[in-house]
Write a protein that holds these residues in place. Structure first.
Motif, PDB file in Angstrom:
ATOM      1  N   LYS A  59      56.982  27.202  47.921  1.00 48.14           N
ATOM      2  CA  LYS A  59      55.788  26.700  48.616  1.00 48.14           C
ATOM      3  C   LYS A  59      54.656  27.726  48.607  1.00 48.14           C
ATOM      4  O   LYS A  59      53.504  27.364  48.799  1.00 48.14           O
ATOM      5  N   GLY A  60      54.997  28.989  48.438  1.00 52.58           N
ATOM      6  CA  GLY A  60      53.987  30.040  48.400  1.00 52.58           C
ATOM      7  C   GLY A  60      53.808  30.744  49.733  1.00 52.58           C
ATOM      8  O   GLY A  60      54.169  30.227  50.797  1.00 52.58           O
ATOM      9  N   ALA A  61      53.220  31.929  49.646  1.00 50.94           N
ATOM     10  CA  ALA A  61      53.057  32.796  50.812  1.00 50.94           C
ATOM     11  C   ALA A  61      52.187  32.170  51.897  1.00 50.94           C
ATOM     12  O   ALA A  61      52.504  32.275  53.086  1.00 50.94           O
ATOM     13  N   ASP A  62      51.088  31.531  51.499  1.00 53.08           N
ATOM     14  CA  ASP A  62      50.185  30.945  52.498  1.00 53.08           C
ATOM     15  C   ASP A  62      50.875  29.842  53.293  1.00 53.08           C
ATOM     16  O   ASP A  62      50.712  29.748  54.514  1.00 53.08           O
ATOM     17  N   ALA A  63      51.643  29.004  52.611  1.00 50.89           N
ATOM     18  CA  ALA A  63      52.341  27.917  53.293  1.00 50.89           C
ATOM     19  C   ALA A  63      53.424  28.463  54.227  1.00 50.89           C
ATOM     20  O   ALA A  63      53.601  27.950  55.339  1.00 50.89           O
ATOM     21  N   LEU A  64      54.129  29.493  53.786  1.00 50.32           N
ATOM     22  CA  LEU A  64      55.164  30.076  54.641  1.00 50.32           C
ATOM     23  C   LEU A  64      54.557  30.739  55.870  1.00 50.32           C
ATOM     24  O   LEU A  64      55.101  30.625  56.971  1.00 50.32           O
TER      25      LEU A  64
END
Length: 101
Positions: A59-64
Motif C-alpha cells: 500500500k505504500g508508506a503514506d497509506a500505512l
C-alpha cells in the motif's frame, strides 16, 4: 510573573538534547507497539510475519502512516503512542516492515 516565565524558559533551555530527540522506530515499537504486534492481539500483524506485512507494505508508506494515525480494527488512532510524531510513526512502521521480510 516575569520571574516565573524566565525561570521556566531557562529550565527548558537546560534540558538535554536527548529529551527533545525523536524516538527511533525500534524504541517506539519496544515501548508502545510490541504489546499487540508481538503476539497478534486482535489480529495485529505480528512482527516478523512476512505474509501478513506484504499486502500492507504494498500500500505504500503514506497509506500505512494514514492508517496508523487513524487506527484500524481494534487499533486506536496512533495505537498506544498518542504522543508520537509522524516521523516517529513512520520510523516505527519502517522498523516493523524491515523486520518482517
Amino acid at each position: 510573573m516575569k520571574k516565573a516565565l524566565i525561570l521556566a524558559a531557562a529550565a527548558a533551555l537546560m534540558l538535554p538534547a536527548a529529551a527533545n530527540a525523536e524516538r527511533t522506530g525500534e524504541e517506539v515499537y519496544k515501548t508502545k507497539c510490541f504489546v499487540c504486534h508481538a503476539s497478534g492481539i486482535a489480529n495485529a500483524p505480528k512482527l516478523g510475519d512476512a505474509a501478513a506485512w506484504a499486502p500492507r507494505a504494498a500500500k505504500g508508506a503514506d497509506a500505512l502512516l494514514a492508517t496508523a494515525k487513524s487506527g484500524i480494527g481494534a487499533m486506536p488512532p496512533k495505537g498506544t503512542c498518542m504522543d508520537c510524531t509522524d516521523v516517529e510513526l513512520t520510523a516505527t512502521i519502517d522498523h516493523m516492515l524491515n523486520n518482517s521480510k
